[in-house]
Write a protein that holds these residues in place. Structure first.
Motif, PDB file in Angstrom:
ATOM      1  N   SER A  89       0.822  -1.216   0.000  1.00  0.00           N
ATOM      2  CA  SER A  89       0.000   0.000   0.000  1.00  0.00           C
ATOM      3  C   SER A  89       0.852   1.260   0.000  1.00  0.00           C
ATOM      4  O   SER A  89       0.400   2.329  -0.416  1.00  0.00           O
ATOM      5  CB  SER A  89      -0.946   0.006   1.206  1.00  0.00           C
ATOM      6  OG  SER A  89      -0.242   0.262   2.413  1.00  0.00           O
ATOM      7  N   HIS A  90       2.121   1.141   0.445  1.00  0.00           N
ATOM      8  CA  HIS A  90       3.040   2.280   0.469  1.00  0.00           C
ATOM      9  C   HIS A  90       3.825   2.421  -0.832  1.00  0.00           C
ATOM     10  O   HIS A  90       4.601   3.369  -0.971  1.00  0.00           O
ATOM     11  CB  HIS A  90       4.035   2.153   1.628  1.00  0.00           C
ATOM     12  CG  HIS A  90       3.387   2.230   2.972  1.00  0.00           C
ATOM     13  ND1 HIS A  90       4.046   1.868   4.132  1.00  0.00           N
ATOM     14  CD2 HIS A  90       2.150   2.619   3.357  1.00  0.00           C
ATOM     15  CE1 HIS A  90       3.232   2.017   5.160  1.00  0.00           C
ATOM     16  NE2 HIS A  90       2.075   2.478   4.717  1.00  0.00           N
ATOM     17  N   GLY A  91       3.669   1.461  -1.749  1.00  0.00           N
ATOM     18  CA  GLY A  91       4.338   1.586  -3.040  1.00  0.00           C
ATOM     19  C   GLY A  91       5.301   0.478  -3.403  1.00  0.00           C
ATOM     20  O   GLY A  91       5.872   0.475  -4.499  1.00  0.00           O
ATOM     21  N   TYR A  92       5.513  -0.486  -2.502  1.00  0.00           N
ATOM     22  CA  TYR A  92       6.356  -1.628  -2.860  1.00  0.00           C
ATOM     23  C   TYR A  92       5.626  -2.474  -3.909  1.00  0.00           C
ATOM     24  O   TYR A  92       4.438  -2.772  -3.763  1.00  0.00           O
ATOM     25  CB  TYR A  92       6.671  -2.472  -1.621  1.00  0.00           C
ATOM     26  CG  TYR A  92       7.714  -1.843  -0.720  1.00  0.00           C
ATOM     27  CD1 TYR A  92       9.061  -2.162  -0.859  1.00  0.00           C
ATOM     28  CD2 TYR A  92       7.359  -0.909   0.247  1.00  0.00           C
ATOM     29  CE1 TYR A  92      10.027  -1.578  -0.050  1.00  0.00           C
ATOM     30  CE2 TYR A  92       8.308  -0.315   1.061  1.00  0.00           C
ATOM     31  CZ  TYR A  92       9.641  -0.655   0.916  1.00  0.00           C
ATOM     32  OH  TYR A  92      10.603  -0.071   1.707  1.00  0.00           O
ATOM     33  N   ASN A  93       6.346  -2.859  -4.969  1.00  0.00           N
ATOM     34  CA  ASN A  93       5.699  -3.559  -6.084  1.00  0.00           C
ATOM     35  C   ASN A  93       6.390  -4.837  -6.515  1.00  0.00           C
ATOM     36  O   ASN A  93       6.014  -5.457  -7.505  1.00  0.00           O
ATOM     37  CB  ASN A  93       5.549  -2.617  -7.283  1.00  0.00           C
ATOM     38  CG  ASN A  93       6.850  -1.911  -7.646  1.00  0.00           C
ATOM     39  OD1 ASN A  93       7.933  -2.321  -7.246  1.00  0.00           O
ATOM     40  ND2 ASN A  93       6.724  -0.822  -8.402  1.00  0.00           N
ATOM     41  N   ARG A  94       7.411  -5.266  -5.761  1.00  0.00           N
ATOM     42  CA  ARG A  94       8.061  -6.555  -5.999  1.00  0.00           C
ATOM     43  C   ARG A  94       8.393  -7.185  -4.646  1.00  0.00           C
ATOM     44  O   ARG A  94       8.374  -6.514  -3.618  1.00  0.00           O
ATOM     45  CB  ARG A  94       9.305  -6.414  -6.870  1.00  0.00           C
ATOM     46  CG  ARG A  94       8.963  -6.088  -8.329  1.00  0.00           C
ATOM     47  CD  ARG A  94      10.102  -6.321  -9.279  1.00  0.00           C
ATOM     48  NE  ARG A  94       9.652  -6.234 -10.658  1.00  0.00           N
ATOM     49  CZ  ARG A  94      10.413  -6.508 -11.716  1.00  0.00           C
ATOM     50  NH1 ARG A  94      11.673  -6.884 -11.551  1.00  0.00           N
ATOM     51  NH2 ARG A  94       9.925  -6.406 -12.936  1.00  0.00           N
ATOM     52  N   LEU A  95       8.721  -8.475  -4.688  1.00  0.00           N
ATOM     53  CA  LEU A  95       8.929  -9.216  -3.435  1.00  0.00           C
ATOM     54  C   LEU A  95      10.201 -10.045  -3.488  1.00  0.00           C
ATOM     55  O   LEU A  95      10.416 -10.829  -4.418  1.00  0.00           O
ATOM     56  CB  LEU A  95       7.732 -10.130  -3.169  1.00  0.00           C
ATOM     57  CG  LEU A  95       7.850 -11.090  -1.966  1.00  0.00           C
ATOM     58  CD1 LEU A  95       8.002 -10.318  -0.660  1.00  0.00           C
ATOM     59  CD2 LEU A  95       6.621 -12.014  -1.905  1.00  0.00           C
ATOM     60  N   SER A  96      11.035  -9.851  -2.477  1.00  0.00           N
ATOM     61  CA  SER A  96      12.172 -10.727  -2.215  1.00  0.00           C
ATOM     62  C   SER A  96      11.715 -11.682  -1.122  1.00  0.00           C
ATOM     63  O   SER A  96      11.684 -11.332   0.052  1.00  0.00           O
ATOM     64  CB  SER A  96      13.384  -9.903  -1.764  1.00  0.00           C
ATOM     65  OG  SER A  96      14.519 -10.717  -1.576  1.00  0.00           O
ATOM     66  N   SER A  97      11.321 -12.881  -1.514  1.00  0.00           N
ATOM     67  CA  SER A  97      10.551 -13.762  -0.639  1.00  0.00           C
ATOM     68  C   SER A  97      11.421 -14.673   0.213  1.00  0.00           C
ATOM     69  O   SER A  97      12.404 -15.243  -0.260  1.00  0.00           O
ATOM     70  CB  SER A  97       9.601 -14.618  -1.486  1.00  0.00           C
ATOM     71  OG  SER A  97       8.919 -15.548  -0.672  1.00  0.00           O
ATOM     72  N   ILE A  98      11.020 -14.823   1.468  1.00  0.00           N
ATOM     73  CA  ILE A  98      11.617 -15.789   2.384  1.00  0.00           C
ATOM     74  C   ILE A  98      10.730 -17.035   2.471  1.00  0.00           C
ATOM     75  O   ILE A  98      11.174 -18.161   2.270  1.00  0.00           O
ATOM     76  CB  ILE A  98      11.800 -15.172   3.786  1.00  0.00           C
ATOM     77  CG1 ILE A  98      12.701 -13.938   3.723  1.00  0.00           C
ATOM     78  CG2 ILE A  98      12.366 -16.206   4.759  1.00  0.00           C
ATOM     79  CD1 ILE A  98      14.102 -14.196   3.280  1.00  0.00           C
ATOM     80  N   ALA A  99       9.436 -16.814   2.741  1.00  0.00           N
ATOM     81  CA  ALA A  99       8.507 -17.935   2.898  1.00  0.00           C
ATOM     82  C   ALA A  99       8.329 -18.726   1.612  1.00  0.00           C
ATOM     83  O   ALA A  99       7.932 -19.896   1.644  1.00  0.00           O
ATOM     84  CB  ALA A  99       7.146 -17.427   3.390  1.00  0.00           C
ATOM     85  N   GLY A 100       8.648 -18.126   0.473  1.00  0.00           N
ATOM     86  CA  GLY A 100       8.562 -18.833  -0.800  1.00  0.00           C
ATOM     87  C   GLY A 100       9.500 -20.014  -0.905  1.00  0.00           C
ATOM     88  O   GLY A 100       9.345 -20.862  -1.784  1.00  0.00           O
ATOM     89  N   ASN A 101      10.464 -20.096   0.002  1.00  0.00           N
ATOM     90  CA  ASN A 101      11.346 -21.273   0.020  1.00  0.00           C
ATOM     91  C   ASN A 101      10.573 -22.552   0.317  1.00  0.00           C
ATOM     92  O   ASN A 101      10.982 -23.634  -0.094  1.00  0.00           O
ATOM     93  CB  ASN A 101      12.443 -21.095   1.076  1.00  0.00           C
ATOM     94  CG  ASN A 101      13.595 -20.248   0.590  1.00  0.00           C
ATOM     95  OD1 ASN A 101      14.422 -20.701  -0.191  1.00  0.00           O
ATOM     96  ND2 ASN A 101      13.643 -19.004   1.054  1.00  0.00           N
ATOM     97  N   VAL A 102       9.470 -22.425   1.070  1.00  0.00           N
ATOM     98  CA  VAL A 102       8.710 -23.623   1.443  1.00  0.00           C
ATOM     99  C   VAL A 102       7.373 -23.717   0.716  1.00  0.00           C
ATOM    100  O   VAL A 102       6.842 -24.811   0.541  1.00  0.00           O
ATOM    101  CB  VAL A 102       8.495 -23.710   2.971  1.00  0.00           C
ATOM    102  CG1 VAL A 102       9.832 -23.836   3.678  1.00  0.00           C
ATOM    103  CG2 VAL A 102       7.749 -22.497   3.509  1.00  0.00           C
ATOM    104  N   SER A 103       6.823 -22.578   0.290  1.00  0.00           N
ATOM    105  CA  SER A 103       5.527 -22.582  -0.410  1.00  0.00           C
ATOM    106  C   SER A 103       5.550 -21.528  -1.519  1.00  0.00           C
ATOM    107  O   SER A 103       4.869 -20.498  -1.434  1.00  0.00           O
ATOM    108  CB  SER A 103       4.385 -22.297   0.571  1.00  0.00           C
ATOM    109  OG  SER A 103       4.316 -23.273   1.584  1.00  0.00           O
ATOM    110  N   PRO A 104       6.334 -21.758  -2.572  1.00  0.00           N
ATOM    111  CA  PRO A 104       6.526 -20.710  -3.581  1.00  0.00           C
ATOM    112  C   PRO A 104       5.265 -20.330  -4.335  1.00  0.00           C
ATOM    113  O   PRO A 104       5.033 -19.143  -4.595  1.00  0.00           O
ATOM    114  CB  PRO A 104       7.577 -21.309  -4.523  1.00  0.00           C
ATOM    115  CG  PRO A 104       7.518 -22.787  -4.300  1.00  0.00           C
ATOM    116  CD  PRO A 104       7.141 -22.962  -2.863  1.00  0.00           C
TER     117      PRO A 104
END
Length: 275
Positions: A199-214
């Motif tokens: 909501s503040h303007g971030y538009n991409r993700l460097s994911s941690i939890a995606g290691n287990v549930s991408p």
């Protein structure tokens, strides 16, 4: 250019004596690739980067280069940072001559360079790597906070494509107003408070939890980013994933979950995981 909206920040595998396990790291990346993951960050934001020596980082790169299918079909981003600029320069020069897609450029911990010194550090390393670059601002861990003025100045460089963890709501909004590069991407580091950051303007993700549930994490982020409704069932599933990963030490939890899948990601380097 880095085209993927989400990349997975993968942990580094270590043997029981804490020595580097390159094949364990690659086995995890290969498993993510089979699940449809298109981009990973190696030697990056799982907190292990500064425990790796320059030689260990080079050995990981050499191992990745042997994985023709992975390096040709994935966006592999490599974390570049060092308390000594000379070592970061050597790593950047190594990366220049590989198929690695881009770098995530972090700042030295503890030493707290001035903004002017940080600009020289940044420009030198980007020129040596000649790769698309995500700037990584992480004052909580490094003690150094890249200023709005510095971010805006660096955004003018053609190779700077994004920034991870630019700052709070006010800082992001002020940067966006002054940007000369409207294509600069704002990466959220991890999933905690993700809805608020989007909501503040971030538009991409460097994911941690995606290691287990991408798949689940990527689909959830896409819905948040596109302002689509997230169902109760999806919210509950993500909440369960978040509890597994973030309750306690995230990197320790990740490694336990990945190990249980039969992938030899091993242990953390103490003091992390020494309980």
């Amino acid at each position: 250019m880095l085209t993927e909206k989400v990349h997975i920040a993968v942990p580094t595998a270590f043997f029981e004596d804490e020595s580097l396990n390159i094949q364990g790291t690659i086995s995890h990346i290969r498993d993510l690739y089979k699940q449809g993951v298109k981009s990973v960050l190696v030697s990056g934001s799982t907190g292990e980067q500064h425990s790796l020596s320059l030689q260990e980082k080079i050995e990981i790169i050499n191992g990745l280069e042997l994985e023709e299918e992975l390096i040709s079909n994935m966006e592999i981003i490599f974390g570049v940072a060092s308390i000594r600029q000379k070592q970061a320069e050597e790593l950047a020069d190594k990366i220049r001559h590989t198929k690695i897609s881009g770098i995530m450029l972090g700042y030295p911990p503890y030493v707290i360079p001035t903004q002017e010194e940080a600009l020289v550090y940044t420009k030198t390393i980007i020129n040596l790597s000649n790769k698309p670059t995500i700037l990584y601002n992480n004052p909580k861990r490094t003690g150094f906070d890249l200023s709005e003025k510095s971010i805006i100045q660096l955004s003018k460089l053609d190779l700077v494509v994004g920034i991870k963890d630019a700052g709070n709501k006010g800082k992001v909004e002020r940067i966006k107003k002054e940007l000369h590069n409207n294509n600069l991407y704002f990466y959220a580091g991890g999933e905690v408070d993700l809805e608020e950051r989007v909501s503040h303007g971030y538009n991409r993700l460097s994911s941690i939890a995606g290691n287990v549930s991408p798949t689940e994490i990527s689909e959830w982020f896409e819905k948040i980013h596109m302002k689509q409704k997230v169902s109760t069932q999806e919210s509950e599933k993500v909440a369960n994933i978040m509890e597994q990963v973030y309750q306690g030490n995230a990197i320790v939890n990740l490694k336990q979950i990945i190990n249980r899948k039969g992938i030899p990601i091993g242990i953390c380097r103490s003091p992390i995981g020494n309980i």
